[in-house]
Motif scaffolding. Structure first.
Motif, mmCIF file in Angstrom:
data_model
loop_
_atom_site.group_PDB
_atom_site.id
_atom_site.type_symbol
_atom_site.label_atom_id
_atom_site.label_comp_id
_atom_site.label_asym_id
_atom_site.label_seq_id
_atom_site.Cartn_x
_atom_site.Cartn_y
_atom_site.Cartn_z
ATOM 1 N N GLU A 40 49.894 50.847 45.940
ATOM 2 C CA GLU A 40 49.402 49.567 45.401
ATOM 3 C C GLU A 40 50.445 48.928 44.483
ATOM 4 N N VAL A 41 50.908 49.697 43.525
ATOM 5 C CA VAL A 41 51.855 49.151 42.546
ATOM 6 C C VAL A 41 53.153 48.739 43.229
ATOM 7 N N LEU A 58 48.908 41.826 49.474
ATOM 8 C CA LEU A 58 47.770 42.737 49.561
ATOM 9 C C LEU A 58 47.898 43.643 50.788
ATOM 10 N N ILE A 59 48.298 43.076 51.913
ATOM 11 C CA ILE A 59 48.470 43.866 53.141
ATOM 12 C C ILE A 59 49.554 44.926 52.933
ATOM 13 N N LEU A 60 50.687 44.525 52.335
ATOM 14 C CA LEU A 60 51.763 45.480 52.066
ATOM 15 C C LEU A 60 51.269 46.591 51.132
ATOM 16 N N LEU A 104 39.366 49.987 50.051
ATOM 17 C CA LEU A 104 38.329 48.965 50.163
ATOM 18 C C LEU A 104 37.749 48.622 48.787
ATOM 19 N N VAL A 105 37.417 49.645 48.018
ATOM 20 C CA VAL A 105 36.837 49.423 46.692
ATOM 21 C C VAL A 105 37.881 48.842 45.737
ATOM 22 N N ASP A 106 39.038 49.463 45.697
ATOM 23 C CA ASP A 106 40.110 49.030 44.793
ATOM 24 C C ASP A 106 40.465 47.558 45.035
ATOM 25 N N ASN A 107 40.760 47.226 46.275
ATOM 26 C CA ASN A 107 41.163 45.848 46.581
ATOM 27 C C ASN A 107 39.993 44.880 46.502
ATOM 28 N N GLY A 108 38.797 45.352 46.805
ATOM 29 C CA GLY A 108 37.613 44.505 46.650
ATOM 30 C C GLY A 108 37.426 44.072 45.211
ATOM 31 N N VAL A 109 37.603 45.006 44.281
ATOM 32 C CA VAL A 109 37.483 44.672 42.855
ATOM 33 C C VAL A 109 38.563 43.661 42.460
ATOM 34 N N LEU A 130 44.006 46.381 37.717
ATOM 35 C CA LEU A 130 44.424 47.471 38.594
ATOM 36 C C LEU A 130 43.861 48.802 38.087
ATOM 37 N N ALA A 131 43.960 49.050 36.801
ATOM 38 C CA ALA A 131 43.438 50.301 36.224
ATOM 39 C C ALA A 131 41.921 50.407 36.421
ATOM 40 N N ILE A 132 41.217 49.327 36.145
ATOM 41 C CA ILE A 132 39.754 49.329 36.295
ATOM 42 C C ILE A 132 39.371 49.496 37.770
ATOM 43 N N SER A 133 40.074 48.795 38.655
ATOM 44 C CA SER A 133 39.740 48.874 40.086
ATOM 45 C C SER A 133 39.989 50.277 40.625
ATOM 46 N N LEU A 134 41.067 50.920 40.190
ATOM 47 C CA LEU A 134 41.344 52.292 40.639
ATOM 48 C C LEU A 134 40.316 53.267 40.068
ATOM 49 N N ALA A 135 39.888 53.051 38.835
ATOM 50 C CA ALA A 135 38.862 53.915 38.227
ATOM 51 C C ALA A 135 37.536 53.790 38.986
ATOM 52 N N ILE A 136 37.162 52.555 39.322
ATOM 53 C CA ILE A 136 35.924 52.345 40.085
ATOM 54 C C ILE A 136 36.054 52.979 41.469
ATOM 55 N N ALA A 137 37.206 52.791 42.092
ATOM 56 C CA ALA A 137 37.442 53.371 43.418
ATOM 57 C C ALA A 137 37.366 54.902 43.358
ATOM 58 N N PHE A 138 37.878 55.490 42.290
ATOM 59 C CA PHE A 138 37.806 56.944 42.110
ATOM 60 C C PHE A 138 36.344 57.407 42.053
ATOM 61 N N VAL A 139 35.535 56.706 41.264
ATOM 62 C CA VAL A 139 34.119 57.062 41.105
ATOM 63 C C VAL A 139 33.367 56.937 42.436
ATOM 64 N N VAL A 140 33.680 55.914 43.214
ATOM 65 C CA VAL A 140 33.002 55.710 44.497
ATOM 66 C C VAL A 140 33.497 56.700 45.558
#
Length: 163
Positions: A40-41, A58-60, A104-109, A130-140
Motif C-alpha cells: 500500500e505505502v 489505488l490499483i498499483l 477490500l476493507v483497507d481500501n474501502g475505508v 492509512l493507519a486506521i484503515s489497516l487497523a480496521i482491516a486487521f480486525v475484520v
C-alpha cells in the motif's frame, strides 16, 4: 524412520493449526498486514511521485499489496526447501482470501474517508487514514483467518513449513 518422524511432525503441526486458535489467526493476520502495508505505502509513494490519479495509484497499491503478501509467504516456504512451483501454489492457497479481505476493507475505508484519496504523502490525513484503515482491516481479517485455519486452509497450509 526419518520420513516417519517428519510425517508425525507435520501431522502434529497440522492438528495444531486445524485447531484454529486466535493466536495463530492473529499471527497470520499480522503477516498479511505486513505485506499489505508495504505494498500500500509503496504503491501510494510511486503513484504520487509519478503524479498518477487516484484510480491508477489505488490499483498499483493493491497489486503491490498482493505481491508483497505472497512474497513474504514464499520466502518462508522456499526456505523450507520447497520448489518454486509448489511454493507458489501454497502461497496462493494460503494467502489469497486473507489479502483480498484485507485490501477490500483497507481500501474501502480510504475511499470512503472524506479527503483521504486526495491527501498527499506529507499530510497527516494520509498517514492517519492509512493507519486506521489497516487497523480496521486487521480486525475484520483476523476472524476470516481463524475460520480458514480452523478448516485446515489459509495459514494452516503454510504452518507445516515452519521450523
Amino acid at each position: 524412520m526419518e520420513h516417519e518422524a517428519h510425517a508425525a511432525h507435520v501431522h502434529h503441526h497440522g492438528a495444531e493449526a486445524a485447531a484454529g486458535t486466535w493466536a495463530t489467526a492473529v499471527q497470520a493476520t499480522l503477516h498479511c498486514l505486513t505485506g499489505c502495508a508495504i505494498g500500500e505505502v509503496l504503491g501510494m509513494i510511486i503513484g504520487t511521485a509519478f503524479g498518477w490519479g487516484n484510480v491508477p495509484t489505488l490499483i498499483l497499491a493493491i497489486v503491490l499489496a498482493f505481491f508483497f503478501g505472497y512474497t513474504l509467504t514464499l520466502r518462508g516456504i522456499l526456505k523450507a526447501g520447497v520448489d518454486l512451483r509448489a511454493a507458489v501454489r501454497v502461497a496462493l492457497a494460503a494467502d489469497t482470501l486473507s489479502i483480498a479481505v484485507m485490501e477490500l476493507v483497507d481500501n474501502g475505508v480510504i475511499v470512503l474517508w472524506p479527503g483521504a484519496m486526495d491527501a498527499g504523502l506529507g499530510d497527516a490525513l494520509f498517514w492517519g487514514t492509512l493507519a486506521i484503515s489497516l487497523a480496521i482491516a486487521f480486525v475484520v481479517t483476523t476472524p476470516v483467518n481463524k475460520w480458514m485455519i480452523g478448516r485446515g486452509k489459509g495459514h494452516a497450509v503454510v504452518h507445516q513449513y515452519h521450523h
